[in-house]
Design a protein around this motif. Structure first.
Motif, PDB file in Angstrom:
ATOM      1  N   ASN A  60       0.823  -1.211   0.000  1.00  0.00           N
ATOM      2  CA  ASN A  60       0.000   0.000   0.000  1.00  0.00           C
ATOM      3  C   ASN A  60       0.859   1.264   0.000  1.00  0.00           C
ATOM      4  O   ASN A  60       0.552   2.247  -0.685  1.00  0.00           O
ATOM      5  CB  ASN A  60      -0.941  -0.002   1.205  1.00  0.00           C
ATOM      6  N   HIS A  61       1.943   1.211   0.778  1.00  0.00           N
ATOM      7  CA  HIS A  61       2.841   2.367   0.828  1.00  0.00           C
ATOM      8  C   HIS A  61       3.519   2.575  -0.528  1.00  0.00           C
ATOM      9  O   HIS A  61       3.644   3.717  -1.008  1.00  0.00           O
ATOM     10  CB  HIS A  61       3.898   2.167   1.913  1.00  0.00           C
ATOM     11  N   ALA A  62       3.954   1.473  -1.144  1.00  0.00           N
ATOM     12  CA  ALA A  62       4.595   1.581  -2.458  1.00  0.00           C
ATOM     13  C   ALA A  62       3.631   2.161  -3.489  1.00  0.00           C
ATOM     14  O   ALA A  62       4.025   2.988  -4.328  1.00  0.00           O
ATOM     15  CB  ALA A  62       5.084   0.200  -2.905  1.00  0.00           C
ATOM     16  N   ARG A  63       2.368   1.762  -3.437  1.00  0.00           N
ATOM     17  CA  ARG A  63       1.389   2.276  -4.396  1.00  0.00           C
ATOM     18  C   ARG A  63       1.041   3.738  -4.118  1.00  0.00           C
ATOM     19  O   ARG A  63       0.722   4.493  -5.050  1.00  0.00           O
ATOM     20  CB  ARG A  63       0.151   1.381  -4.391  1.00  0.00           C
ATOM     21  N   ASP A  64       1.132   4.138  -2.860  1.00  0.00           N
ATOM     22  CA  ASP A  64       0.981   5.572  -2.554  1.00  0.00           C
ATOM     23  C   ASP A  64       2.098   6.363  -3.227  1.00  0.00           C
ATOM     24  O   ASP A  64       1.866   7.439  -3.787  1.00  0.00           O
ATOM     25  CB  ASP A  64       1.015   5.802  -1.044  1.00  0.00           C
ATOM     26  N   MET A  65       3.319   5.815  -3.167  1.00  0.00           N
ATOM     27  CA  MET A  65       4.448   6.475  -3.820  1.00  0.00           C
ATOM     28  C   MET A  65       4.224   6.572  -5.328  1.00  0.00           C
ATOM     29  O   MET A  65       4.459   7.613  -5.951  1.00  0.00           O
ATOM     30  CB  MET A  65       5.751   5.707  -3.547  1.00  0.00           C
ATOM     31  N   LEU A  66       3.746   5.452  -5.916  1.00  0.00           N
ATOM     32  CA  LEU A  66       3.528   5.428  -7.361  1.00  0.00           C
ATOM     33  C   LEU A  66       2.441   6.413  -7.792  1.00  0.00           C
ATOM     34  O   LEU A  66       2.466   6.939  -8.907  1.00  0.00           O
ATOM     35  CB  LEU A  66       3.150   4.010  -7.811  1.00  0.00           C
ATOM     36  N   SER A  67       1.488   6.673  -6.896  1.00  0.00           N
ATOM     37  CA  SER A  67       0.400   7.599  -7.227  1.00  0.00           C
ATOM     38  C   SER A  67       0.794   9.052  -7.022  1.00  0.00           C
ATOM     39  O   SER A  67       0.010   9.957  -7.320  1.00  0.00           O
ATOM     40  CB  SER A  67      -0.838   7.268  -6.379  1.00  0.00           C
ATOM     41  N   GLY A  68       2.011   9.259  -6.486  1.00  0.00           N
ATOM     42  CA  GLY A  68       2.506  10.627  -6.322  1.00  0.00           C
ATOM     43  C   GLY A  68       2.215  11.243  -4.980  1.00  0.00           C
ATOM     44  O   GLY A  68       2.302  12.469  -4.830  1.00  0.00           O
ATOM     45  N   ALA A  69       1.867  10.433  -3.977  1.00  0.00           N
ATOM     46  CA  ALA A  69       1.584  10.969  -2.644  1.00  0.00           C
ATOM     47  C   ALA A  69       2.817  11.687  -2.088  1.00  0.00           C
ATOM     48  O   ALA A  69       3.910  11.124  -2.044  1.00  0.00           O
ATOM     49  CB  ALA A  69       1.163   9.838  -1.713  1.00  0.00           C
ATOM     50  N   ASN A  70       2.639  12.918  -1.662  1.00  0.00           N
ATOM     51  CA  ASN A  70       3.770  13.728  -1.208  1.00  0.00           C
ATOM     52  C   ASN A  70       4.359  13.254   0.114  1.00  0.00           C
ATOM     53  O   ASN A  70       5.518  13.498   0.403  1.00  0.00           O
ATOM     54  CB  ASN A  70       3.342  15.191  -1.082  1.00  0.00           C
ATOM     55  N   ASP A  71       3.515  12.583   0.924  1.00  0.00           N
ATOM     56  CA  ASP A  71       3.985  12.180   2.256  1.00  0.00           C
ATOM     57  C   ASP A  71       4.494  10.745   2.286  1.00  0.00           C
ATOM     58  O   ASP A  71       4.724  10.186   3.350  1.00  0.00           O
ATOM     59  CB  ASP A  71       2.852  12.344   3.279  1.00  0.00           C
ATOM     60  N   ALA A  72       4.665  10.144   1.119  1.00  0.00           N
ATOM     61  CA  ALA A  72       5.146   8.757   1.068  1.00  0.00           C
ATOM     62  C   ALA A  72       6.656   8.723   1.272  1.00  0.00           C
ATOM     63  O   ALA A  72       7.424   9.171   0.419  1.00  0.00           O
ATOM     64  CB  ALA A  72       4.764   8.117  -0.258  1.00  0.00           C
TER      65      ALA A  72
END
Length: 285
Positions: A60-72
């Motif tokens: 889930n964290h990796a996919r947050d990064m892939l989606s461009g989440a700034n706080d990842a």
């Protein structure tokens, strides 16, 4: 060689956005070792860092990064306790990286090196037991090759198993790297003896096994002494192979027991190497 490269290559080539998760550090009891890695895309994964809630949180964290989440964040520490539904008791530090072109190339090099470092298992003979054994060990992190002089037998083998058609199987023994596994079960006793002799002449073989009975072992011992004038560390030969206390001659059962036997021997070698390295380290202080 075990044909795992297409699955890895397909993942790399078929996904534009990929994150790599690496087990950077471990403390205490953890499901996987330091250096373990997996790949995550928007829809699929390749590999595993241990499963369970640990892996679910990481994906889930990796996919947050892939989606461009700034706080990842690019690193994460996860205690493996009851609060996440795991009871390993250790702590895992994970590193996250979105793969650019250079990252993809580096990931591929890591994969190639890991495959090259895996033990080589050579199975001589594509009969019923040989095919079953090749299928069994092909599921494990080994580079497996099934060797025979009969093309019609090799044609029946799964596409995921590397095969080698040759009239001179003993040459493969000579060219194999150190700590290779040689399992001999051809359609010809005299060929079995020739290949086994070549394998026993190597002091660096991790395992030399020949299918057969106690009578076949005794016959081979006499043949070896007659042919070479020596027993060539005959005690290193495993024959019969598998579990002699279980009277079940079905190929799949024999294959399962031989696979276990090989695993046990390879882990003994690993433990010995680690102990030797620790011993050498201690003598420096």
């Amino acid at each position: 060689m075990r044909k795992t490269r297409p699955a890895f290559q397909n993942f790399i080539e078929n996904h534009t956005n990929i994150a790599m998760i690496t087990v950077d550090q471990i403390h205490g009891s953890t499901p996987r070792d330091q250096g373990t890695w997996m790949l995550v895309s928007d829809t699929q994964i390749y590999g595993t860092i241990g499963g369970g809630q640990l892996e679910n949180i990481a994906i889930n964290h990796a996919r947050d990064m892939l989606s461009g989440a700034n706080d990842a964040k690019t690193d994460m520490q996860i205690p493996l306790g009851p609060h996440i539904g795991q009871c390993c008791g250790g702590v895992v530090n994970l590193k996250f990286e979105i793969l650019d072109e250079a990252g993809r190339l580096n990931c591929e090099q890591i994969f190639i090196k890991e495959i090259a470092a895996q033990p080589n298992i050579y199975i001589f003979g594509a009969g019923h037991v040989g095919k079953a054994l090749a299928e069994s060990v092909s599921l494990l992190p080994f580079n497996t090759m099934l060797i025979d002089s009969r093309n019609e037998e090799l044609d029946q083998v799964s596409e995921y198993i590397q095969t080698h058609l040759t009239a001179l199987p003993e040459s493969i023994v000579r060219e194999a790297k150190a700590n290779s596994v040689f399992i001999i079960m051809t359609h010809d006793h005299s060929l079995d003896f020739l290949i086994t002799k070549e394998a026993l002449e190597r002091d660096d073989a991790a395992y030399v096994g020949m299918i057969g009975s106690k009578t076949k072992r005794a016959t081979f011992k006499n043949w070896l002494k007659r042919e070479s004038g020596t027993e060539l560390n005959h005690d290193r030969l495993v024959c019969p192979i598998g579990n002699v206390n279980v009277y079940d001659k079905r190929p799949e059962i024999i294959a399962a027991f031989v696979t276990t036997q090989v695993l046990e021997q390879l882990h003994k070698i690993d433990r010995t190497q680690v102990q030797n390295e620790l011993g050498a380290l201690h003598t420096q202080f």
